[in-house]
Scaffold this motif. Structure first.
Motif, PDB file in Angstrom:
ATOM      1  N   GLY A  39     -51.506   8.851  14.072  1.00 41.82           N
ATOM      2  CA  GLY A  39     -50.222   8.684  14.738  1.00 41.82           C
ATOM      3  C   GLY A  39     -49.361   9.927  14.680  1.00 41.82           C
ATOM      4  N   THR A  40     -49.522  10.732  13.623  1.00 45.10           N
ATOM      5  CA  THR A  40     -48.745  11.975  13.531  1.00 45.10           C
ATOM      6  C   THR A  40     -49.520  13.173  14.068  1.00 45.10           C
ATOM      7  N   GLY A  41     -50.844  13.028  14.236  1.00 48.01           N
ATOM      8  CA  GLY A  41     -51.641  14.140  14.711  1.00 48.01           C
ATOM      9  C   GLY A  41     -53.128  13.834  14.644  1.00 48.01           C
ATOM     10  N   PHE A  42     -53.922  14.885  14.850  1.00 49.24           N
ATOM     11  CA  PHE A  42     -55.378  14.766  14.898  1.00 49.24           C
ATOM     12  C   PHE A  42     -55.978  15.811  13.965  1.00 49.24           C
ATOM     13  N   LEU A  43     -57.025  15.412  13.233  1.00 48.03           N
ATOM     14  CA  LEU A  43     -57.616  16.289  12.228  1.00 48.03           C
ATOM     15  C   LEU A  43     -59.114  16.052  12.165  1.00 48.03           C
ATOM     16  N   GLN A  44     -59.884  17.127  12.023  1.00 45.08           N
ATOM     17  CA  GLN A  44     -61.323  16.990  11.813  1.00 45.08           C
ATOM     18  C   GLN A  44     -61.617  16.914  10.323  1.00 45.08           C
ATOM     19  N   ALA A  45     -62.424  15.900   9.957  1.00 40.44           N
ATOM     20  CA  ALA A  45     -62.873  15.753   8.570  1.00 40.44           C
ATOM     21  C   ALA A  45     -64.365  16.040   8.512  1.00 40.44           C
ATOM     22  N   VAL A  46     -64.751  16.945   7.643  1.00 40.20           N
ATOM     23  CA  VAL A  46     -66.148  17.360   7.521  1.00 40.20           C
ATOM     24  C   VAL A  46     -66.775  16.650   6.314  1.00 40.20           C
ATOM     25  N   VAL A  47     -67.883  15.951   6.573  1.00 47.73           N
ATOM     26  CA  VAL A  47     -68.563  15.193   5.517  1.00 47.73           C
ATOM     27  C   VAL A  47     -69.925  15.837   5.276  1.00 47.73           C
ATOM     28  N   VAL A  48     -70.134  16.355   4.077  1.00 45.87           N
ATOM     29  CA  VAL A  48     -71.395  17.012   3.711  1.00 45.87           C
ATOM     30  C   VAL A  48     -72.170  16.082   2.779  1.00 45.87           C
ATOM     31  N   LYS A  49     -73.409  15.801   3.129  1.00 47.11           N
ATOM     32  CA  LYS A  49     -74.216  14.803   2.403  1.00 47.11           C
ATOM     33  C   LYS A  49     -74.337  15.127   0.925  1.00 47.11           C
ATOM     34  N   GLU A  50     -74.618  16.373   0.597  1.00 48.01           N
ATOM     35  CA  GLU A  50     -74.865  16.707  -0.811  1.00 48.01           C
ATOM     36  C   GLU A  50     -73.582  16.663  -1.651  1.00 48.01           C
ATOM     37  N   ASP A  51     -72.405  16.670  -0.959  1.00 48.69           N
ATOM     38  CA  ASP A  51     -71.144  16.608  -1.699  1.00 48.69           C
ATOM     39  C   ASP A  51     -70.719  15.180  -2.015  1.00 48.69           C
ATOM     40  N   ILE A  52     -71.114  14.213  -1.155  1.00 43.85           N
ATOM     41  CA  ILE A  52     -70.606  12.847  -1.369  1.00 43.85           C
ATOM     42  C   ILE A  52     -71.715  11.832  -1.660  1.00 43.85           C
ATOM     43  N   GLY A  53     -72.955  12.239  -1.510  1.00 44.11           N
ATOM     44  CA  GLY A  53     -74.050  11.332  -1.848  1.00 44.11           C
ATOM     45  C   GLY A  53     -74.571  10.563  -0.642  1.00 44.11           C
TER      46      GLY A  53
END
Length: 430
Positions: A39-53
Motif C-alpha cells: 500500500g505504501t510502495g513496491f519492493l522486490q524480495a530476494v529468496v536464496v535457497k541456501e540462506d533459508i532452507g
C-alpha cells in the motif's frame, strides 16, 4: 522491527519485517524473486535457497498471487531498481493464501477490469493513479489554506439547479422534490459573503447520458468563491492554483509518474501565466484550421478543444463565451455585447476543459431577469437573490474537475481510471 516499504531507505543494513501481498513472482534455480506491495510502495524480495532452507524456499516458490504474508529480511540498496532498495529474505510467514486471483498478469478488457474494480485498484498502474489523485487533493488543501481560504461544505441534496434542470438526478426528500447536487457554487457564493474567500471539495452528479472518455456520472469538484473579486483576479488565482498542483505532483509523485510512463517534460513547463484566447477568436481560428461545422454561438466539442489546446504548450483560457450558452448567473461582458465574463481552462494533450469559472452577476434586477429567462422558479432561488439584496459585491469563482485533472497529470486515457469506484452510464457496480 516491523516497517512499511516506503520506510525501507531508513533501514538499510537492518533486519526488518514487512506485512505485504504478493504482486508477482518468478524463480530461477535456487533463487526466487517476490514482488511485494503493502500500500505504501513496491519492493522486490530476494529468496536464496541456501540462506533459508529447503522448506521455506519451497513455500516461497509456491506462494500465489495476492497471498498475504509477513516477510523478514535485510534491506539492501539496489541501483537497478527504480525504488532503490530490495530485501534479502531470512524468513517468511504466510497469513492467507489467495486462490485463483482473477486479474492475472495478462491483458484484460476494460469491462472485466471494471467489474473487478475492487481488485483492479491493487495493480501497480492503478495504485500510481490513486497516489497522484491523493497528491492533487493534498496540494489543493495546501494551496487554498496558504492563500487564506476557508473550506465550507455545501449540501449534496438541493432544491435548485445551478447549471439547468436537464442533467439533474431527481429524488424525494420526504414530501418535497430534491436533486443531487450538480455544483456547490450557489452555496459557496453565500459562504463567500460571510468569509470572503472560501472553497468546497465534494462529490457532484450529472444525469448526462454520455459515454466519452472525459465524462463520469459522479465526480469531485474543487469550487472556490471569492468576494470583492473580479474576473481577471479569478483567472490569476486559477492559473496559480493549477501551476501549484502540477509542480507538487512532479515533486512528490516521481515514482508514480514513472510507473505510468508519463512524459513529464510538458508538465514541467506548466507555470503561470497561461495564454488566453477569446471565444470569438477561437471560432475564427477553428474555421481557418478546417472546422467548417462550427459557428459563433455553438459550444465547443472535444475535437475543437483539442485543436485549440494543441496550438499552445500550456493550459489555455478560452474567455468571453456567448451569453446564451452559459448559465444564468454569469456577469455580462461590457466590452463585447452578447458575451459574459467567463473562462474555460483547457488542458493540453487532448484532456479538455478542467476548469469553468466566471464573475457572477451582482445586480439584483439583472439576476432576477436571468432567472426568469431561463424558466427557473424564483422561489427556489430566493436565498440566492438575497445575496444581492443585502450587501452585494463583485464576486467570482470557478470549479475544477478532479478526475479530468488527474487524467491529464497521469496521462491516462479515460477518467474511469482516475476515480476509485467510477460511476458510469449503466455502471453502479462495484
Amino acid at each position: 522491527m516491523k516497517i512499511t516499504i516506503n520506510q525501507a531507505g531508513s533501514h538499510v543494513g537492518e533486519t526488518v519485517t514487512l506485512g505485504a501481498w504478493i504482486l508477482n513472482k518468478r524463480s530461477s534455480g535456487k533463487i526466487a524473486f517476490l514482488q511485494l506491495r503493502d500500500g505504501t510502495g513496491f519492493l522486490q524480495a530476494v529468496v536464496v535457497k541456501e540462506d533459508i532452507g529447503e522448506d521455506l524456499f519451497k513455500t516461497a516458490k509456491g506462494i500465489t498471487q495476492e497471498s498475504s504474508l509477513y516477510v523478514t529480511g535485510v534491506i539492501k540498496e539496489d541501483a537497478r531498481s527504480d525504488f532503490g532498495y530490495e530485501m534479502e529474505v531470512t524468513n517468511l510467514e504466510i497469513i492467507h493464501e489467495a486462490v485463483d486471483y482473477p486479474i492475472t498478469p495478462k491483458a484484460h478488457g476494460p469491462e472485466f477490469l471494471l467489474d473487478n474494480r475492487h481488485l483492479w485498484l491493487r495493480s501497480k498502474r492503478q495504485h500510481a493513479v490513486m497516489k497522484i489523485r491523493n497528491e492533487v487533493i493534498r496540494a489543493t488543501y495546501e494551496f487554498f489554506n496558504n492563500e487564506g481560504f476557508t473550506k465550507i461544505d455545501p449540501p449534496i441534496l438541493t432544491g435548485s439547479a445551478p447549471e439547468g434542470t436537464s442533467e439533474l438526478f431527481h429524488t424525494k426528500y420526504f414530501e418535497e422534490d430534491a436533486f443531487l447536487s450538480q455544483s456547490g457554487q450557489l452555496y459557496m457564493e453565500a459562504a463567500a459573503m460571510a468569509h470572503g474567500k472560501v472553497f468546497s471539495f465534494g462529490p457532484t452528479f450529472r444525469a448526462e447520458k454520455s459515454k466519452t472518455r472525459r465524462h463520469l456520472i459522479e465526480f469531485w469538484m474543487i469550487e472556490p468563491e471569492m468576494a470583492f473579486c473580479e474576473h481577471e483576479d479569478s483567472l490569476e488565482v486559477q492559473e496559480n492554483y493549477v501551476s501549484y498542483v502540477v509542480q507538487s505532483v512532479l515533486k512528490n509523485c516521481v515514482l508514480d509518474l514513472k510507473i505510468l510512463g508519463r512524459d513529464t517534460e510538458k508538465l514541467a513547463k506548466v507555470a503561470a501565466p497561461f495564454p488566453r484566447i477569446s471565444y470569438t477568436e477561437a471560432i475564427d481560428r477553428l474555421k481557418e484550421w478546417g472546422f467548417d461545422d462550427i459557428e459563433w454561438g455553438d459550444d465547443f466539442g472535444a475535437p475543437h478543444e483539442t485543436a485549440i489546446a494543441n496550438h499552445f504548450d500550456l493550459p489555455v483560457f478560452i474567455i468571453n463565451y456567448p451569453t446564451k450558452i452559459k448559465p444564468f448567473y454569469m456577469q455580462p461582458n461590457p466590452d463585447e455585447e452578447g458575451t459574459v465574463k467567463c473562462a474555460d481552462l483547457i488542458a493540453p494533450e487532448g484532456y479538455g476543459e478542467i476548469i469553468g469559472g466566471s464573475e457572477r452577476i451582482n445586480d439584483l434586477k439583472l439576476l432576477e431577469e436571468r432567472i426568469n429567462e431561463h424558466g427557473l422558479d424564483p422561489e427556489s432561488y430566493s436565498y440566492y437573490t438575497d445575496l444581492r439584496k443585502y450587501g452585494s459585491v463583485p464576486h467570482s469563482g470557478f470549479g475544477l474537475g478532479l478526475e479530468r485533472t488527474v487524467a491529464w497529470l497521469s496521462g491516462v486515457e479515460h477518467v474511469r481510471e482516475t476515480s476509485p469506484f467510477p460511476r458510469l452510464l449503466n455502471r453502479l457496480y462495484p
